[in-house]
Motif scaffolding. Structure first.
Motif, mmCIF file in Angstrom:
data_model
loop_
_atom_site.group_PDB
_atom_site.id
_atom_site.type_symbol
_atom_site.label_atom_id
_atom_site.label_comp_id
_atom_site.label_asym_id
_atom_site.label_seq_id
_atom_site.Cartn_x
_atom_site.Cartn_y
_atom_site.Cartn_z
ATOM 1 N N ASN A 34 0.801 -1.211 0.000
ATOM 2 C CA ASN A 34 0.000 0.000 0.000
ATOM 3 C C ASN A 34 0.837 1.265 0.000
ATOM 4 O O ASN A 34 0.381 2.303 -0.444
ATOM 5 C CB ASN A 34 -0.972 0.007 1.179
ATOM 6 C CG ASN A 34 -2.061 -1.004 0.980
ATOM 7 O OD1 ASN A 34 -2.426 -1.319 -0.137
ATOM 8 N ND2 ASN A 34 -2.578 -1.520 2.073
ATOM 9 N N VAL A 66 -9.400 -13.039 -3.954
ATOM 10 C CA VAL A 66 -7.991 -13.058 -3.557
ATOM 11 C C VAL A 66 -7.837 -13.914 -2.304
ATOM 12 O O VAL A 66 -6.937 -14.728 -2.191
ATOM 13 C CB VAL A 66 -7.461 -11.622 -3.323
ATOM 14 C CG1 VAL A 66 -6.029 -11.639 -2.852
ATOM 15 C CG2 VAL A 66 -7.621 -10.795 -4.584
ATOM 16 N N GLN A 70 -10.820 -10.138 0.300
ATOM 17 C CA GLN A 70 -10.635 -9.286 -0.877
ATOM 18 C C GLN A 70 -11.032 -10.001 -2.170
ATOM 19 O O GLN A 70 -10.840 -11.204 -2.307
ATOM 20 C CB GLN A 70 -9.173 -8.863 -1.014
ATOM 21 C CG GLN A 70 -8.638 -8.082 0.148
ATOM 22 C CD GLN A 70 -7.153 -7.808 -0.007
ATOM 23 O OE1 GLN A 70 -6.633 -7.671 -1.102
ATOM 24 N NE2 GLN A 70 -6.456 -7.737 1.106
ATOM 25 N N LEU A 72 -10.716 -9.250 -6.529
ATOM 26 C CA LEU A 72 -10.098 -8.463 -7.591
ATOM 27 C C LEU A 72 -11.010 -8.504 -8.810
ATOM 28 O O LEU A 72 -11.397 -9.592 -9.263
ATOM 29 C CB LEU A 72 -8.734 -9.057 -7.930
ATOM 30 C CG LEU A 72 -7.813 -8.259 -8.825
ATOM 31 C CD1 LEU A 72 -7.371 -6.979 -8.124
ATOM 32 C CD2 LEU A 72 -6.584 -9.099 -9.178
ATOM 33 N N ALA A 99 -7.467 -2.894 -12.324
ATOM 34 C CA ALA A 99 -7.817 -3.923 -11.344
ATOM 35 C C ALA A 99 -8.390 -3.244 -10.110
ATOM 36 O O ALA A 99 -7.690 -2.510 -9.415
ATOM 37 C CB ALA A 99 -6.594 -4.759 -10.978
ATOM 38 N N GLU A 100 -9.680 -3.471 -9.880
ATOM 39 C CA GLU A 100 -10.320 -2.944 -8.688
ATOM 40 C C GLU A 100 -10.110 -3.931 -7.545
ATOM 41 O O GLU A 100 -10.364 -5.125 -7.692
ATOM 42 C CB GLU A 100 -11.829 -2.802 -8.891
ATOM 43 C CG GLU A 100 -12.250 -1.786 -9.900
ATOM 44 C CD GLU A 100 -13.766 -1.728 -10.013
ATOM 45 O OE1 GLU A 100 -14.262 -0.682 -10.444
ATOM 46 O OE2 GLU A 100 -14.457 -2.725 -9.676
ATOM 47 N N TRP A 101 -9.660 -3.420 -6.425
ATOM 48 C CA TRP A 101 -9.545 -4.219 -5.198
ATOM 49 C C TRP A 101 -10.749 -3.870 -4.349
ATOM 50 O O TRP A 101 -10.977 -2.712 -4.008
ATOM 51 C CB TRP A 101 -8.257 -3.887 -4.468
ATOM 52 C CG TRP A 101 -7.035 -4.374 -5.180
ATOM 53 C CD1 TRP A 101 -6.362 -3.742 -6.192
ATOM 54 C CD2 TRP A 101 -6.347 -5.591 -4.945
ATOM 55 N NE1 TRP A 101 -5.301 -4.509 -6.595
ATOM 56 C CE2 TRP A 101 -5.262 -5.647 -5.840
ATOM 57 C CE3 TRP A 101 -6.542 -6.646 -4.054
ATOM 58 C CZ2 TRP A 101 -4.373 -6.704 -5.878
ATOM 59 C CZ3 TRP A 101 -5.649 -7.704 -4.084
ATOM 60 C CH2 TRP A 101 -4.585 -7.731 -4.988
ATOM 61 N N ARG A 102 -11.530 -4.900 -4.013
ATOM 62 C CA ARG A 102 -12.752 -4.701 -3.248
ATOM 63 C C ARG A 102 -12.763 -5.612 -2.032
ATOM 64 O O ARG A 102 -12.208 -6.702 -2.063
ATOM 65 C CB ARG A 102 -13.977 -4.989 -4.125
ATOM 66 C CG ARG A 102 -14.118 -3.990 -5.268
ATOM 67 C CD ARG A 102 -15.344 -4.286 -6.120
ATOM 68 N NE ARG A 102 -15.627 -3.205 -7.028
ATOM 69 C CZ ARG A 102 -16.376 -2.137 -6.740
ATOM 70 N NH1 ARG A 102 -16.942 -2.029 -5.554
ATOM 71 N NH2 ARG A 102 -16.574 -1.186 -7.623
ATOM 72 N N TYR A 103 -13.405 -5.124 -0.976
ATOM 73 C CA TYR A 103 -13.594 -5.967 0.201
ATOM 74 C C TYR A 103 -14.593 -7.065 -0.141
ATOM 75 O O TYR A 103 -15.564 -6.839 -0.863
ATOM 76 C CB TYR A 103 -14.103 -5.151 1.389
ATOM 77 C CG TYR A 103 -13.087 -4.164 1.897
ATOM 78 C CD1 TYR A 103 -11.895 -4.598 2.465
ATOM 79 C CD2 TYR A 103 -13.308 -2.797 1.796
ATOM 80 C CE1 TYR A 103 -10.941 -3.692 2.928
ATOM 81 C CE2 TYR A 103 -12.368 -1.889 2.258
ATOM 82 C CZ TYR A 103 -11.193 -2.343 2.808
ATOM 83 O OH TYR A 103 -10.261 -1.446 3.256
ATOM 84 N N GLN A 115 -9.176 0.253 -3.490
ATOM 85 C CA GLN A 115 -8.039 0.747 -4.268
ATOM 86 C C GLN A 115 -8.142 0.240 -5.696
ATOM 87 O O GLN A 115 -8.834 -0.741 -5.967
ATOM 88 C CB GLN A 115 -6.701 0.365 -3.665
ATOM 89 C CG GLN A 115 -6.382 -1.107 -3.682
ATOM 90 C CD GLN A 115 -5.136 -1.423 -2.874
ATOM 91 O OE1 GLN A 115 -4.679 -0.644 -2.057
ATOM 92 N NE2 GLN A 115 -4.588 -2.602 -3.080
ATOM 93 N N ASP A 117 -5.668 -0.509 -9.174
ATOM 94 C CA ASP A 117 -4.364 -0.610 -9.827
ATOM 95 C C ASP A 117 -4.552 -0.443 -11.328
ATOM 96 O O ASP A 117 -5.525 -0.960 -11.897
ATOM 97 C CB ASP A 117 -3.721 -1.975 -9.580
ATOM 98 C CG ASP A 117 -3.332 -2.199 -8.136
ATOM 99 O OD1 ASP A 117 -3.268 -1.218 -7.374
ATOM 100 O OD2 ASP A 117 -3.085 -3.356 -7.767
ATOM 101 N N ARG A 141 -1.061 2.971 -8.486
ATOM 102 C CA ARG A 141 -2.166 2.528 -7.621
ATOM 103 C C ARG A 141 -2.878 3.776 -7.127
ATOM 104 O O ARG A 141 -2.244 4.738 -6.681
ATOM 105 C CB ARG A 141 -1.634 1.714 -6.450
ATOM 106 C CG ARG A 141 -2.713 1.310 -5.458
ATOM 107 C CD ARG A 141 -2.222 0.303 -4.471
ATOM 108 N NE ARG A 141 -2.264 -1.021 -5.125
ATOM 109 C CZ ARG A 141 -1.818 -2.138 -4.570
ATOM 110 N NH1 ARG A 141 -1.282 -2.106 -3.366
ATOM 111 N NH2 ARG A 141 -1.904 -3.279 -5.202
#
Length: 178
Positions: A34, A66, A70, A72, A99-103, A115, A117, A141
């Motif tokens: 991060n 992931v 998480q 992706l 690339a969306e990072w999601r909970y 976040q 990328d 990012r």
């Protein structure tokens, strides 16, 4: 007998390469993705950019859990999405992956975005990464609001990680093919 001697002669070089690889892995492993981790190198300017319209204009390639926390979600612009087989690599200049990072909230589905990328392939891109260069790709990012979480000048960590898929995948983890 000569073959055995040749293998013994090559052993110190292999051990040295293995030792360097382990040191690099240990150095990278202790860093936070991060904050950019190490190496803190990269292009001075943001030539990657967060495409404002990617949800409307990019192709959604996949949603990948992931872990239990998480998910992706990977998107590609038309140029990147046009590559459907490894035989068509490398990706054309102008290819962009988001690339969306999601909970995940414990579910194998995408939740709140935390976040984003972006990687972009361009002519003469990637030179600022030095030894961790990944072809002609550059990385950044972003926070969901579009501000930098890892600016290009500190994105050497991204390039180092993208060395793992290697040249045979044009340094892309999540294209159209497995």
């Amino acid at each position: 007998m000569r073959d055995g001697a040749h293998r013994l002669d090559a052993a110190p070089a292999r051990l040295k390469r293995a030792g360097i690889a382990l040191l690099l892995l240990a150095a990278l492993g202790g860093q936070s993705m991060n904050d950019g981790g190490e190496p803190r190198i990269g292009p001075a300017e943001d030539r990657v950019g967060l495409p404002a319209d990617y949800l409307a204009t990019f192709t959604r390639l996949r949603t990948t859990p992931v872990d239990t926390t998480q998910v992706l979600v990977v998107y590609a612009n038309d140029r990147a999405a046009s590559v459907t087989d490894r035989a068509n690599l490398p990706y054309p200049y102008g290819s962009v992956f988001v690339a969306e990072w999601r909970y995940a909230d414990g579910q194998p589905r995408a939740g709140e975005l935390f976040q984003i990328d972006v990687m972009r392939r361009g002519e003469r891109f990637g030179t600022a990464y030095g030894d961790v260069r990944t072809g002609e790709w550059e990385y950044a990012r972003y926070f969901p609001d579009g501000s930098h979480r890892i600016p290009p000048g500190r994105s050497g960590w991204c390039a180092a990680c993208h060395q793992r898929p290697g040249v045979s995948r044009d340094f892309v983890f999540h294209g159209r093919f497995p």
